[in-house]
Scaffold this active site. Structure first.
Site, short mmCIF file in Angstrom:
data_model
loop_
_atom_site.label_atom_id
_atom_site.label_comp_id
_atom_site.label_asym_id
_atom_site.label_seq_id
_atom_site.Cartn_x
_atom_site.Cartn_y
_atom_site.Cartn_z
N ASP A 1 -183.49 -20.49 -36.16
CA ASP A 1 -182.11 -20.15 -36.53
C ASP A 1 -181.15 -21.33 -36.34
OD1 ASP A 1 -182.16 -20.06 -33.74
OD2 ASP A 1 -180.72 -18.42 -33.62
N SER B 1 -185.18 -16.62 -33.35
CA SER B 1 -184.95 -18.00 -32.92
C SER B 1 -186.23 -18.83 -32.95
CB SER B 1 -184.32 -18.00 -31.53
OG SER B 1 -183.91 -19.28 -31.15
N ASP C 1 -180.04 -23.14 -33.88
CA ASP C 1 -179.06 -23.31 -32.82
C ASP C 1 -179.51 -24.35 -31.80
OD1 ASP C 1 -181.01 -21.86 -31.46
OD2 ASP C 1 -179.65 -20.36 -30.66
N ASP D 1 -185.00 -25.17 -34.50
CA ASP D 1 -185.79 -23.95 -34.37
C ASP D 1 -185.47 -23.04 -35.55
OD1 ASP D 1 -183.20 -23.53 -33.52
OD2 ASP D 1 -183.75 -22.06 -32.00
#
Length: 454
Positions: free
Chosen positions: A239, A94, A241, A237
């Protein structure tokens, strides 16, 4: 839980998070799930393919077939899980620095696993009670190439394309070399926006900036907004999300202010929203004004998801939830944090008025944050003991739901250990910046002294 924290398990790749460890996690998940198929996705990190290969080997050894999704945002992997009815292992760290990687587990409903499910898998992992398939029944692998496009199509179907397109917006986008590089530019263009990018090439070494979308990493995005006369800046970020915004003047928008603005647009009297113990007074004020309820959990998406599910099972309406770090849930769409969808909902507001006007009611709050690294359990425990002693000697109202939060009436300060990094995090908020800084600095000095004496 010893292995899975507030959002999976993470560590420095090939040191703490090794292929051997990921293989064992995958064997445990394959055993506990007992599924015929499991998907594997990853973000752009340099070590992602290596660890995804290890996960595939672990799953195959339990007799599980594998769908290899390749690089896709975590919410895109969750969409695949829900659409196909298969669990997913996501290889991602992440927002952590480039040297980190991690494992996140998603159920066949597209939702991150609840604490009880993670504990079941952890039990298999720690006891090594793995299923072992005969050689001729080991799992087979197939490559799935349509996941990213299917995810974008679902986003487009859920967004208010007409309202956004009619506004003729220019979006400055910084996907930070992460998985969102492969989906968000297309998504925002398909919404009818003009899109300009920085750090838009997928690159697992993150040469332009670190993955965490915090002000110190996003100076180029502010410059891009100003240089292109963009209506908004959007950052992800690693990933994708999470979504963080800049206003039309190239100024950073506090994530807590964006959450408050979105909550004000979504909530009605009698609704409930869920946030973490480091919740901003901004959201508290919105909830109070609307006549909604606010539920607090320990920090981390897993905890928020679990509480949302409990509330909805009891007939409560939870239209929005999340944290001020840009990780926001719209449960009626999907119970996952989704940076692209969050940005689309914010664009619907921007279609009506400038970003600076949207967040203006939530200005006037000052936030200060510090991180203190530790190298040993002894140092961490010494700092937490110091935080406890500091809290007990204070006249402020104490909340120990996750760490030590002191509410002073005019301000609050929180110290808690990170669930993903060897850090103790300190947060403070007040109407007056000097007041917030005073509280944060005082606690930092107390904990830092304890660490040095440990």
């Amino acid at each position: 839980m010893q292995v899975f924290g507030s959002s999976g398990t993470r560590g420095v790749a090939n040191e703490e998070l090794t292929p051997a460890f990921v293989l064992r996690v995958a064997k445990a998940a394959g055993t506990a799930w007992g599924a015929d198929r499991v998907a594997i996705a990853r973000d752009t990190r340099y070590t992602g393919r290596m660890l995804a290969d290890a996960a595939a080997s672990g799953l195959a050894s339990t007799g599980t077939d594998i769908d290899r999704l390749g690089i896709v945002p975590t919410p895109g992997a969750q969409a695949y899980a829900e659409r196909e009815g298969v669990p997913v292992i996501v290889i991602t760290a992440s927002h952590n620095p480039p040297q980190y990687n991690g494992v996140k587990l998603v159920g066949r409903d597209g939702i991150e696993l609840a604490v009880s499910d993670l504990e079941s898998i952890e039990e298999v992992l720690l006891t090594e009670a793995f299923d072992v398939a005969p050689w001729d029944e080991t799992g087979r692998v197939r490559e799935v190439e349509s996941t990213a496009q299917a995810y974008v199509d679902e986003l487009l179907a859920a967004a208010d394309r007409e309202t956004i397109a009619d506004a003729d917006l220019t979006v400055a986008l910084d996907p930070g070399h992460g998985a969102g590089s492969l989906t968000s530019p297309e998504f925002f263009r398909d919404l009818g926006c003009r899109v300009v990018t920085v750090n838009g090439q997928p690159d697992g070494q993150f040469p332009g900036r670190d993955p965490e979308p915090v002000p110190g990493n996003l100076e180029e995005l502010g410059q891009l907004v100003r240089a292109t006369d963009a209506d908004i800046g959007i950052a992800h970020d690693g990933d994708a999300d999470r979504a963080i915004f800049f206003d039309e003047n190239g100024e950073y928008v506090e994530g807590d202010a964006a959450l408050a603005a979105l909550a004000a647009a979504e909530l009605e009297a009698g609704d409930t929203t869920v946030s973490a113990v480091n919740v901003s007074q901004r959201l508290v004020d919105v909830v109070t004004e609307i006549g909604a309820d606010l539920e607090l959990t320990p920090i981390g998406s897993t905890n928020i998801i679990t509480r949302i599910e409990e509330l909805e099972a009891n007939g409560k309406r939870v239209p929005i939830a999340g944290e001020g770090n840009g990780g926001i849930f719209f449960p009626s769409f999907r119970l996952s944090r989704d940076g692209a969808f969050t940005a689309a909902r914010f664009l619907e507001l921007v279609a009506e008025r400038p970003v600076s006007e949207i967040v203006a009611p939530y200005d006037g709050y000052a936030n200060v944050r510090h991180n203190i690294e530790y190298e040993s359990t002894a140092e961490r425990d010494a700092m937490l003991d110091a935080a406890a002693n500091h809290a007990q000697s204070s006249d402020a109202e104490l909340n120990t739901r996750d760490g030590y939060r002191l509410d002073h009436g005019d301000a609050w300060v929180l110290a808690r250990p990170s669930g993903t990094e060897p850090l103790v995090r300190i947060y403070a908020e007040a109407r007056d910046e000097d007041r917030a800084k005073e509280l944060a600095d005082e606690l930092y000095e107390t904990l830092d002294e304890a660490k040095r004496e440990a």
